[in-house]
Every structure is written in structure tokens, then in C-alpha cells.
Design an enzyme around this catalytic site. Structure first.
Site, PDB file in Angstrom:
ATOM      1  N   LYS A   5       0.775  -1.023  -0.095  1.00 34.15           N
ATOM      2  CA  LYS A   5       0.113  -0.141   0.050  1.00 34.15           C
ATOM      3  C   LYS A   5       1.034   1.373  -0.055  1.00 34.15           C
ATOM      4  CE  LYS A   5      -3.912  -0.337  -0.843  1.00 34.15           C
ATOM      5  NZ  LYS A   5      -3.325  -0.578  -1.989  1.00 34.15           N
ATOM      6  N   PHE A   6       1.991   1.194   0.782  1.00 37.89           N
ATOM      7  CA  PHE A   6       2.749   2.556   0.939  1.00 37.89           C
ATOM      8  C   PHE A   6       3.635   2.503  -0.357  1.00 37.89           C
ATOM      9  CE2 PHE A   6       5.781   5.423   2.408  1.00 37.89           C
ATOM     10  CZ  PHE A   6       7.136   4.991   2.056  1.00 37.89           C
ATOM     11  N   CYS A 141      15.406  -0.093  11.468  1.00 40.86           N
ATOM     12  CA  CYS A 141      15.017  -1.046  12.440  1.00 40.86           C
ATOM     13  C   CYS A 141      14.019  -0.443  13.448  1.00 40.86           C
ATOM     14  CB  CYS A 141      16.341  -1.045  13.256  1.00 40.86           C
ATOM     15  SG  CYS A 141      16.158  -2.492  14.917  1.00 40.86           S
ATOM     16  N   VAL A 142      12.780  -1.389  13.689  1.00 37.36           N
ATOM     17  CA  VAL A 142      11.943  -1.019  14.596  1.00 37.36           C
ATOM     18  C   VAL A 142      12.029  -2.145  15.737  1.00 37.36           C
ATOM     19  CG1 VAL A 142       9.165  -0.876  15.127  1.00 37.36           C
ATOM     20  CG2 VAL A 142      10.434   0.164  12.816  1.00 37.36           C
ATOM     21  N   SER A 148       4.534  -3.811  13.130  1.00 35.71           N
ATOM     22  CA  SER A 148       3.106  -3.718  12.443  1.00 35.71           C
ATOM     23  C   SER A 148       2.220  -2.462  13.360  1.00 35.71           C
ATOM     24  CB  SER A 148       2.457  -4.984  12.537  1.00 35.71           C
ATOM     25  OG  SER A 148       1.953  -5.566  13.961  1.00 35.71           O
ATOM     26  N   LYS A 149       3.054  -1.421  13.655  1.00 39.64           N
ATOM     27  CA  LYS A 149       2.335  -0.244  14.004  1.00 39.64           C
ATOM     28  C   LYS A 149       2.423   0.750  12.884  1.00 39.64           C
ATOM     29  CE  LYS A 149       2.574  -0.213  19.311  1.00 39.64           C
ATOM     30  NZ  LYS A 149       1.347   0.295  19.573  1.00 39.64           N
ATOM     31  N   ARG A 150       3.011   0.211  11.841  1.00 36.10           N
ATOM     32  CA  ARG A 150       3.059   1.268  10.626  1.00 36.10           C
ATOM     33  C   ARG A 150       4.197   2.410  10.950  1.00 36.10           C
ATOM     34  NH1 ARG A 150       2.055  -1.431   6.567  1.00 36.10           N
ATOM     35  NH2 ARG A 150       1.767   0.187   5.069  1.00 36.10           N
ATOM     36  N   LEU A 151       5.062   2.027  11.599  1.00 34.87           N
ATOM     37  CA  LEU A 151       6.120   3.142  12.143  1.00 34.87           C
ATOM     38  C   LEU A 151       7.050   3.221  10.818  1.00 34.87           C
ATOM     39  CD1 LEU A 151       7.516   2.765  15.698  1.00 34.87           C
ATOM     40  CD2 LEU A 151       6.565   4.782  14.458  1.00 34.87           C
ATOM     41  N   LEU A 390      26.411  -2.054   3.001  1.00 36.03           N
ATOM     42  CA  LEU A 390      26.839  -2.660   4.441  1.00 36.03           C
ATOM     43  C   LEU A 390      25.505  -3.301   5.040  1.00 36.03           C
ATOM     44  CD1 LEU A 390      29.056   0.207   5.321  1.00 36.03           C
ATOM     45  CD2 LEU A 390      29.578  -1.809   4.193  1.00 36.03           C
TER      46      LEU A 390
END
Ligand SMILES: COc1cc([C@H]2SCC(=O)N2c2cccnc2)c(CCCN2CCN(C)CC2)cc1O
Length: 390
Positions: A5-6, A141-142, A148-151, A390
Site C-alpha cells: 500500500k505504501f 530497525c523497529v 506492525s504499528k506502521r512506523l 553494508l
């Protein structure tokens, strides 16, 4: 469904455009006026705030190191996780011309805990005959607890905004997953150096009808390198290595456009970060060949005997006189001398010519390369790619 979607909203090659040879190669959208670039950061969910991570600060570097060490990329069976060292992160994020504002963190407003990270560094990348100022995007990196908080989409938009503010309109990035649309899809290969440990930790398995002693013998390497004039790169070699590397990389469709400052930063040996060797002819003192690898250990998840796997990753290699096979075998010999457990390589550049013969085995996944806001007529073969991120 949110699948892409994004990415369907972004100026990237779209799956629906594949094969449409009428679309021109090059930027997909023109640059916008700097005054039209959004001046303020994107909104984060309420509890969180943006923070510029000053990677040269010991404390901030520790926080970034720990976030990645606990939450960054794992293999598909969750047995290993990349363990980028602090000195590696400083090397990777502070090349000539870097912007601290492109080292972006997300932290909890109340606790100030760092919970997400994304970076960009400036890079001149040639695509066919065009040298394009790009950002190389990396280390997205989340924290595991915030997935899946769409961060990720808002972090990608924020780093894009900050790159635009520096008047840069293209980017390069890689991912283990297929997004719209890879410019090339490469395969990881691994060369066992320490068979006993790799089998113990489950990285590799004992071959059928193979004993451990037979396996150790199979991967045994000479004690010392075989090429006359093979030695570590030193600061005075930068001009010669730059000439050699620029000439070699010119054969690839996509490759970095390194100058001497870049070569000094990216290829001058740094303990535990990057190793570079060259072959100097004893008669002419000419530098004829070059090989390099970077150090990226992995945490071994849940093994009682070992906690870390020491991995070397093939970086940039040039052979003009010494056969590439012999040059890379010397790189394996040095890596073994330096106690690496495994030597990794992608099938990019001319690597395919030595992988099987030097006893590399195929890995568990692909690495897909992407360009942002730059269309390539058709996907490249890995051998047309001269870029290692890298
Ligand atoms: C276990 O085999 C591989 C492990 C890895 C990586 S993943 C984290 C890690 O620590 N790795 C490792 C461990 C030991 C030695 N070198 C690398 C790779 C490279 C990344 C593979 N991407 C990961 C993400 N998916 C979605 C696609 C494949 C290849 C391996 O064939």
C-alpha cells in the site's frame, strides 16, 4: 490489504510498469523546489518523538548499538541476528560529507528509550553513464515490541524528506524482501572457515556421508597467502587503489563513483571493521590487484556453547594480474588466520567466477537491490551490479 500500500504511493518502479520499454530510464519525478519540501517532520504516533542520533557520542552510539543488537535482521529461522559493532556503525555512518540529520531515531517521549532507527548517507552512484548524487538508506530497525504499528512508512517518509532538504532526489537501498521493484536480486554465499563451530551452532550441517574430520579437511586452507607481494593496504596506497578501483568498477551498470577521500574512508583497514589487501609487483611497485572484506559478527540465538559468529563479508575486489580465484583464496586464508568462522559473499560483480570453486555454499536468502526515484529499463543480472551496501 496493506501489501505495498505504501510503495504504490512512492516514485519507484511499479510492478505494473515491468516490461513497459516506453518508460524512459532515469528519474521518475523531477526535483521539487526546496521551498516546496515539507519543512517540519512528519507526525509520529503520540507517545513517540524524533531524535537526531549523534553517532559520535558514546552514549548515543551505545543506544543505537543495543537497539540493533536486539532488534535488527535475523535469518529466516531466527537462529542468528546481525551484531554490528559500535566502531562499525561509526564507520558506516560517517563517510565524507555525511549529515547527522540523516541518522534518525524514534524514542519514547516519557522514558527517552530509543525504539526505532533509520539512516541515510550521501553517495555518488553511477547508473550507466550518469553519476547521480544519492542517499544510501540503511539500518531501518523497529523494536520487536513495536512491529506492525506502521512506523516504518513514516520513518521512510521522514528520511526521504530530510534527504530532499539537502537537494538529493535519488536513493539506493537493499532488503531481504521483494518490494516494488528490485533493480537486481542477488544470492548470499558462505565459505566455511571453522566447520566445527558452524555445524555446532546449526549454521551448516554435516554433509551426507561426511564425517567431521573429513569436513575439516575439506575446508582446510594453507597457513599463509600464496601471492607474491600480497600485503595490507596502507594510507600511501590510496591514489593507486583509487585508480585501480575506479577503472574496475567502470564495467558495471550500477557502481559507486569513489574518489580518493571515499577510498580512504571505505577501504583503508580499520581493526575489526574493514580489511584491505593489495598485490604490489616487486619489479614495478605497481598495485595490480586488490581485495577487501568487512567484519560483521552475528549473535547466535540460543546456543549453550557459543554466543557470536565472526563473519567476514566480501567488499570490493579487483584483479588485473593475479587470477581472481587466487586473490580471493588469499582473502580466505587471511580471514582464517584472523579467526573468522565464515566468509560471506554476494554473487555480484565477478564473484560468481570463484564462489563454487572456492567451496562457497548458497545461503538462505536473497538480497534485493532498489533505487528510489530512478527507473532502470530492465532488472540487472547480479554480475552487472558493482555496489555493495553494508
Ligand atoms: C543462516 O544463514 C544466513 C544468515 C544470514 C544473516 S541473517 C542475520 C544473520 O545473522 N545472518 C548471518 C549469520 C551468520 C553468518 N552470516 C550471516 C544471511 C544474510 C541475510 C539473509 N537475509 C535475512 C533476511 N531474510 C528476509 C532474507 C535473507 C544469509 C544466510 O544464508
Amino acid at each position: 490489504e496493506t501489501r505495498h500500500k505504501f510503495w504504490e504511493t512512492q516514485p519507484v518502479g511499479q510492478f505494473k510498469d515491468i516490461g513497459d520499454t516506453n518508460l524512459p530510464e532515469g528519474p521518475i519525478e523531477p526535483p521539487t523546489l526546496l521551498s516546496e519540501v515539507k519543512q517540519e517532520p512528519y507526525n509520529l504516533p503520540n507517545l513517540y518523538e524524533w531524535i537526531n542520533c549523534d553517532i559520535s557520542s558514546e552514549e548515543m552510539c551505545n543506544e543505537v548499538y543495543s537497539l540493533l543488537a536486539n532488534n535488527y535482521v535475523e535469518d529466516d529461522e531466527n537462529m542468528f541476528r546481525f551484531n554490528y559493532s559500535k566502531e562499525f556503525l561509526r564507520w558506516a555512518l560517517q563517510p565524507p560529507g555525511y549529515f547527522r540529520s540523516w541518522h534518525i531515531g524514534v524514542r519514547v517521549k516519557s522514558s527517552k528509550k530509543l525504539v526505532a532507527f533509520i539512516t541515510g548517507i550521501p553517495a555518488k552512484i553511477r547508473v550507466r553513464d550518469e553519476v547521480v548524487n544519492m542517499a544510501e538508506i540503511n539500518f531501518l530497525c523497529v523494536h520487536k515490541k513495536l512491529r506492525s504499528k506502521r512506523l516504518a512508512p513514516v520513518m521512510i517518509k521522514e528520511v526521504t524528506r530530510r534527504v530532499h532538504l539537502e537537494n538529493i532526489w535519488q536513493a539506493a537501498y537493499t532488503a531481504g524482501v521483494v518490494l516494488p521493484t528490485p533493480i537486481a536480486s542477488c544470492q548470499y554465499w558462505h565459505r566455511t572457515l571453522n566447520p566445527k563451530k558452524l555445524i555446532d551452532v546449526g549454521f551448516s550441517r554435516l554433509g551426507a556421508r561426511m564425517t567431521m574430520s573429513r569436513t575439516i579437511k575439506l575446508y582446510k586452507l594453507p597457513e599463509s597467502t600464496v601471492t607474491p607481494g600480497f600485503r595490507k593496504m596502507e594510507i600511501h596506497d590510496v591514489p593507486a587503489v583509487t585508480r585501480l578501483l575506479r577503472n574496475y568498477l567502470s564495467q558495471f551498470v550500477v557502481a559507486p563513483d569513489f574518489d580518493e577521500n571515499d577510498v580512504e574512508h571505505w577501504l583503508l583497514p580499520e581493526e575489526n571493521v574493514v580489511d584491505s589487501y593489495l598485490v604490489e609487483s616487486s619489479e614495478t611497485h605497481e598495485v595490480t590487484d586488490f581485495c577487501s572484506f568487512y567484519t560483521l559478527p552475528s549473535t547466535i540465538l540460543g546456543n549453550p556453547n557459543y554466543s557470536t559468529l565472526k563473519a567476514a563479508y566480501s567488499f570490493y575486489n579487483v584483479s588485473t594480474k593475479t587470477p581472481l580465484l587466487q586473490l580471493m583464496n588469499d582473502a580466505l586464508i587471511v580471514a582464517k588466520q584472523r579467526d573468522y568462522d565464515v566468509f560471506n559473499a554476494l554473487d555480484v560483480m565477478e564473484n560468481d567466477s570463484f564462489l563454487k570453486e572456492l567451496k562457497f555454499g548458497p545461503g538462505d536468502g536473497k538480497l534485493h537491490y532498489y533505487l528510489y526515484n530512478y527507473r532502470i529499463r530492465q532488472a540487472l543480472k547480479p554480475s552487472e551490479l558493482g555496489l555493495v551496501l553494508l
